[in-house]
Scaffold this motif. Structure first.
Motif, PDB file in Angstrom:
ATOM      1  N   PHE A 111       0.867  -1.179   0.000  1.00 36.27           N
ATOM      2  CA  PHE A 111       0.000   0.000   0.000  1.00 36.27           C
ATOM      3  C   PHE A 111       0.898   1.221   0.000  1.00 36.27           C
ATOM      4  CE2 PHE A 111      -4.428   0.610   0.394  1.00 36.27           C
ATOM      5  CZ  PHE A 111      -4.955  -0.674   0.489  1.00 36.27           C
ATOM      6  N   VAL A 112       0.751   2.072  -1.007  1.00 42.41           N
ATOM      7  CA  VAL A 112       1.572   3.278  -1.071  1.00 42.41           C
ATOM      8  C   VAL A 112       0.646   4.477  -0.948  1.00 42.41           C
ATOM      9  CG1 VAL A 112       3.222   4.583  -2.463  1.00 42.41           C
ATOM     10  CG2 VAL A 112       3.105   2.088  -2.669  1.00 42.41           C
ATOM     11  N   ASP A 113       0.833   5.249   0.117  1.00 40.38           N
ATOM     12  CA  ASP A 113      -0.021   6.421   0.306  1.00 40.38           C
ATOM     13  C   ASP A 113       0.875   7.651   0.421  1.00 40.38           C
ATOM     14  OD1 ASP A 113      -3.137   6.837   1.408  1.00 40.38           O
ATOM     15  OD2 ASP A 113      -1.713   8.425   1.946  1.00 40.38           O
ATOM     16  N   LEU A 114       0.558   8.672  -0.375  1.00 40.74           N
ATOM     17  CA  LEU A 114       1.418   9.858  -0.355  1.00 40.74           C
ATOM     18  C   LEU A 114       1.217  10.626   0.942  1.00 40.74           C
ATOM     19  CD1 LEU A 114       1.089  11.128  -3.988  1.00 40.74           C
ATOM     20  CD2 LEU A 114       2.589   9.414  -3.002  1.00 40.74           C
TER      21      LEU A 114
ATOM     22  N   SER B 233       6.579  12.693  -0.323  1.00 35.27           N
ATOM     23  CA  SER B 233       7.095  11.417   0.160  1.00 35.27           C
ATOM     24  C   SER B 233       5.906  10.488   0.296  1.00 35.27           C
ATOM     25  CB  SER B 233       7.791  11.615   1.505  1.00 35.27           C
ATOM     26  OG  SER B 233       6.867  12.121   2.443  1.00 35.27           O
ATOM     27  N   ALA B 234       6.209   9.238   0.627  1.00 33.08           N
ATOM     28  CA  ALA B 234       5.109   8.284   0.714  1.00 33.08           C
ATOM     29  C   ALA B 234       5.304   7.369   1.911  1.00 33.08           C
ATOM     30  CB  ALA B 234       5.045   7.453  -0.558  1.00 33.08           C
ATOM     31  N   SER B 235       4.203   6.828   2.374  1.00 31.46           N
ATOM     32  CA  SER B 235       4.250   5.818   3.426  1.00 31.46           C
ATOM     33  C   SER B 235       3.813   4.502   2.801  1.00 31.46           C
ATOM     34  CB  SER B 235       3.305   6.196   4.560  1.00 31.46           C
ATOM     35  OG  SER B 235       3.667   7.464   5.065  1.00 31.46           O
ATOM     36  N   ILE B 236       4.638   3.480   2.988  1.00 25.82           N
ATOM     37  CA  ILE B 236       4.381   2.211   2.305  1.00 25.82           C
ATOM     38  C   ILE B 236       4.199   1.082   3.322  1.00 25.82           C
ATOM     39  CG2 ILE B 236       5.304   0.530   0.663  1.00 25.82           C
ATOM     40  CD1 ILE B 236       6.966   2.768  -0.557  1.00 25.82           C
ATOM     41  N   GLY B 237       3.091   0.385   3.190  1.00 23.41           N
ATOM     42  CA  GLY B 237       2.850  -0.779   4.042  1.00 23.41           C
ATOM     43  C   GLY B 237       2.934  -2.042   3.200  1.00 23.41           C
ATOM     44  N   ILE B 238       3.543  -3.081   3.755  1.00 21.17           N
ATOM     45  CA  ILE B 238       3.743  -4.312   2.969  1.00 21.17           C
ATOM     46  C   ILE B 238       3.196  -5.515   3.742  1.00 21.17           C
ATOM     47  CG2 ILE B 238       5.437  -5.721   1.727  1.00 21.17           C
ATOM     48  CD1 ILE B 238       7.440  -3.377   2.132  1.00 21.17           C
TER      49      ILE B 238
ATOM     50  N   ASP C 172      -2.558  -2.303   4.651  1.00 18.83           N
ATOM     51  CA  ASP C 172      -3.121  -1.002   5.010  1.00 18.83           C
ATOM     52  C   ASP C 172      -2.692  -0.603   6.431  1.00 18.83           C
ATOM     53  OD1 ASP C 172      -4.747   1.169   4.310  1.00 18.83           O
ATOM     54  OD2 ASP C 172      -6.392   0.380   5.527  1.00 18.83           O
ATOM     55  N   MET C 173      -2.774  -1.574   7.332  1.00 21.39           N
ATOM     56  CA  MET C 173      -2.368  -1.297   8.721  1.00 21.39           C
ATOM     57  C   MET C 173      -0.902  -0.919   8.787  1.00 21.39           C
ATOM     58  SD  MET C 173      -3.944  -4.186  11.157  1.00 21.39           S
ATOM     59  CE  MET C 173      -5.684  -4.536  11.154  1.00 21.39           C
ATOM     60  N   ALA C 174      -0.090  -1.655   8.033  1.00 18.60           N
ATOM     61  CA  ALA C 174       1.353  -1.373   8.039  1.00 18.60           C
ATOM     62  C   ALA C 174       1.608   0.040   7.529  1.00 18.60           C
ATOM     63  CB  ALA C 174       2.083  -2.391   7.181  1.00 18.60           C
ATOM     64  N   MET C 175       0.806   0.443   6.520  1.00 18.83           N
ATOM     65  CA  MET C 175       0.966   1.794   5.956  1.00 18.83           C
ATOM     66  C   MET C 175       0.604   2.846   7.020  1.00 18.83           C
ATOM     67  SD  MET C 175      -0.836   4.440   4.509  1.00 18.83           S
ATOM     68  CE  MET C 175      -2.416   3.821   3.954  1.00 18.83           C
ATOM     69  N   TYR C 176      -0.504   2.613   7.737  1.00 17.18           N
ATOM     70  CA  TYR C 176      -0.897   3.571   8.785  1.00 17.18           C
ATOM     71  C   TYR C 176       0.159   3.652   9.880  1.00 17.18           C
ATOM     72  CZ  TYR C 176      -5.323   5.166   7.098  1.00 17.18           C
ATOM     73  OH  TYR C 176      -6.270   5.803   6.368  1.00 17.18           O
TER      74      TYR C 176
END
Ligand code: C2E
Ligand code: CA
Ligand code: CA
Length: 737
Positions: free
Chosen positions: A343-346, A428-433, A451-455
């Motif tokens: 999950f990549v969220d800016l 930048s981005a936050s990435i959850g795997i 999604d949780m990892a991204m948060y």
């Protein structure tokens, strides 16, 4: 289609029944005979002999008279004496021939010499009667000549009719919008209509005798075999088989196959010799009709492409992503391999959007999608789920490190700034795997965990990546806690409205205020709207919060009115979901009544974006608001997708210049075209204007000079708690009194 000649037109008209008489039809009525002899006795005996035969008889006693009659009318038969005083019979026959007169000639002559007879027959005489002839002889010869003439004329007429009908069929076949063809048993064209030339650029003569495979796209050859060698007839014959044909029109080697090819839908059937018993009929080829469906095909492809792709970035969309993920999981299960989903969220993308506008925001997403895609291997899928959310599936993972490498590449690729029309922007981005099967075996579980990892990354200060681990479940637990505490906030009166005054820069008077939501959080202190409203929207809490907001605002407004002075106007922000509720208008009406508030004291702030999806619906909603007597302001004007044409149709009273434009004003003598454009739009449409986020005296001065006099911003006032705001109103009133 080829040009149609005048002859063809006449033929077609006749064949179509548009004209009834063919031009060559024999003259009706009794046959007309011209009798030419210089001896009156012989002439009258001729008349006498023929009078019972139902003929129209015309006589001429010399050559000149004969020529005159022949020029005047049409004869079926001329009985011609060869020896005349002025002209010879031969000369008259020459006249008949050169004039193209269509009449048969029987030569009568007393001349026993064979030469005269030969001369006459050479000139096309039907027969030769030597004088004296018997009555029988004469009548028979006349009869035969006339019968032959009749037969000839009938033949001509039949031939003409045939020709007409052949022309009609050819015309119909050639003007068909479809390709019509026949091919022989060996697969060679035996007939093609004109249409093939227009569609594919091959001349019909070039194709006759050619094998059909010369036209077919290589990949379709196998399927083409059945169509072009169709032995079946009737229901079972090939129908609507779609094949791609090569086109001679495309000489350009560089063009892709797609463009060079046409998709044609074929219907074909076997052709058998007619007449014989069915079992004995011989197969002699295939007849087919082919329709150009290239345009339809392209439209279909486009539609299905759009259904599975994100239009902005051209990446797969959620539907396609889920599909690919599903397949990848099945494959991983089968191969007992690992796969990762990301999950990549800016981070702070909303800020980019808010400050630079959606157009640049979109541009950023496009550029960014391109960079991310470059980091992937073949077989990986990158998708955009919406907004600033991207996902990736990485099948056939050797180990977790593979995924980590890609995540690092993603982050690295974002380190360079993006250039958006001159502005340099960093994101930048936050990435959850999450990794299959360790972090989940189902699609849902994997998605949830990524999604949780991204948060988790977001909570840890963003710009990074993290693998899911089970401790994160606690974090998502925190989300649930936040939801519960927001629900509780309503009951415990932790929510509060702040009012930010709107000031008339010329008089300094407060003309209104915008109501802004705040949350007095027991642990985290005062939270601004942006900190919790997005979350409320997600969780369906926006509706009860808005209900509370509306009632509280009216209560406060009643207090303001009680404080005396000019009635002011309060504006409130309305979430699109709230506006969409069926009971919204009733609620509004009831609350206004309950607190005895005039609707004219309320302004509803709506962002432009409600108009994007369904402008018609938006117009209806806004009209209903208007009918309540409430006025309408477009919030954050200029940042959304509004088009001026909507503004005309919307019942809008005010536009609010967005902070991002005001922020650009750094010199009172400068030139800020967007601000000026918005001001002139408002002026042109007779709308009220409010500038938002005014923070400096320079901004205030520039705006005032340019014609925008109502201001809202820290330069004048911060958003104030209710009691402070009412105090301010009292003060102002005291000053002006
Ligand atoms: P908005 O409607 O554009 O509200 C203006 C925002 O700008 C407010 O932020 C306000 O505090 C802030 N602001 C005012 N003057 C200045 C200034 O001079 N400089 C700067 N930098 N900011 C200024 P706030 O209160 O955090 O609200 C953020 C957004 O949340 C609002 O944007 C609005 O869209 C939404 N919002 C606030 N209250 C409500 C509400 O009751 N209902 C709904 N549906 N949305 C609300
Ligand atoms: Ca607002
Ligand atoms: Ca605003």
């Amino acid at each position: 289609m080829s040009e149609i000649s005048a002859d063809d037109t006449a033929a077609l008209n006749f064949a179509l029944g548009a004209t009834d008489l063919p031009p060559l039809a024999a003259a009706a009525g009794a046959p007309r005979l011209l009798l030419v002899d210089d001896e009156p006795r012989l002439l009258s005996s001729l008349c006498e002999l023929l009078k019972d035969g139902a003929y129209q008889l015309v006589t001429a006693a010399c050559g000149a008279a004969a020529i005159e009659e022949l020029s005047k009318m049409q004869f079926d038969l001329v009985l011609l004496d060869l020896r005349l005083p002025d002209l010879s019979g031969h000369e008259i026959m020459d006249f008949i021939k050169t004039r193209g007169i269509d009449a048969k000639v029987i030569v009568l002559s007393g001349d026993s010499g064979i030469d005269a007879a030969i001369g006459a027959l050479k000139r096309g005489a039907y027969d030769y009667l030597r004088k004296p002839y018997s009555r029988e002889e004469l009548l028979n010869t006349v009869d035969n000549a006339l019968r032959q003439r009749r037969l000839e004329s009938e033949n001509r007429s039949i031939a003409w009719r045939l020709e007409c009908s052949e022309k009609l069929y050819r015309y119909l076949v050639d003007s068909s919008p479809d390709i019509i063809y026949t091919i022989d048993q060996e697969g060679r064209f035996t007939f093609v209509n004109d249409r093939i030339e227009q569609l594919l650029g091959f001349g019909r003569d070039d194709l006759i005798g050619k094998h059909y495979s010369a036209l077919i796209h290589d990949e379709d050859l196998e399927r083409a075999r059945y169509v072009f060698n169709e032995r079946r007839v009737g229901e079972r014959a090939s129908r609507n088989v779609e094949l791609r044909l090569k086109s001679a029109n495309d000489k350009d080697q560089e063009r892709t196959f797609e463009n060079a090819l046409m998709t044609i839908s074929f219907n074909s059937m076997g052709m058998y010799s007619l007449g014989e018993e069915v079992s004995k009929r011989e197969f002699f080829g295939t007849y087919g009709v082919a329709r150009d469906i290239t345009d339809r095909k392209r439209a279909e492809e486009l539609i299905s492409y759009q259904a599975y792709h994100d239009i902005l970035t051209d990446l797969p969309n959620r539907i396609l992503f889920m599909d690919r993920l599903g397949l990848a999981v099945i494959q991983a299960k089968r191969n007992e391999s690992d796969l990762a989903i990301m999950f990549v969220d800016l981070d702070r993308f909303k800020l980019v959007n808010d400050t630079l506008g959606h157009v640049k925001g979109d541009e950023l997403l496009q550029q960014l999608a391109g960079r991310l895609k470059e980091c992937l291997r073949r077989g990986d899928t990158l998708a955009r789920l919406g907004g600033d959310e991207f996902t990736a599936v990485l099948p056939e993972l050797r180990d977790r490190q593979d995924a980590e490498i890609i995540a690092d590449k993603f982050l690295e690729s974002l380190r360079r700034p993006f250039t958006l029309d001159g502005d340099e922007v960093y994101v930048s981005a936050s990435i959850g795997i999450a990794v299959y099967p360790a972090d989940g075996e189902s699609i849902d579980e994997l998605l949830r965990h990524a999604d949780m990892a991204m948060y988790h990354v977001k909570a840890q200060g963003k710009n990074g990546h993290a693998f899911y681990d089970c401790s994160m479940r606690d974090a998502s637990h925190q989300k649930i806690v936040l939801e519960q505490s927001l629900r509780r906030a309503l009951d415990q009166n932790e929510l509060e409205i702040y009012y930010q005054p709107q000031v008339d820069a010329r008089s300094g008077g407060v003309v209104g205020a915008e109501a802004l939501m705040r949350w007095n959080h027991p642990d985290r202190g005062l939270l601004a709207a942006g900190d919790f409203l997005p979350f409320a929207e997600e969780n369906g809490l926006m509706i009860p919060i808005s209900d509370w907001m509306l009632a509280t605002l009216c209560r406060d407004l009643a207090q303001c009115n009680a404080a005396g002075g000019d009635p002011i106007r309060l504006s409130l922000n309305i979430s699109p979901h709230y506006l969409d509720r069926r009971d919204f208008f009733d609620k509004m009406r009831r609350v206004l009544q309950h607190y005895g508030i005039s609707p004219s004291q309320i302004e509803a702030e709506i962002t432009e974006n409600i108009c994007i999806r369904n402008p018609q619906h938006a117009i209806e909603q806004l009209n209903k608001l208007c009918q309540l007597g409430v006025s309408i302001a477009i919030d954050d004007f200029g940042t959304g997708y509004s088009s001026l044409s909507y503004l005309h149709r919307f019942p809008v009273h005010t536009i609010k210049i967005d902070q991002s434009f005001v922020k650009q004003i750094h010199s009172a003598s400068g030139h800020f075209p967007v601000v000026l454009a918005i001001i002139s739009i408002a002026r042109g449409l007779g709308l009220k204007l409010i500038a938002e986020g005014v923070e400096t005296a320079t901004q205030a001065l520039y705006l005032e000079q340019s014609g925008c006099t109502i201001m809202q911003g820290y330069f004048y006032h911060q958003p104030l708690p209710r009691h402070k705001f009412i105090e301010l109103l009292r003060e102002k009133q005291a000053i002006s009194a």
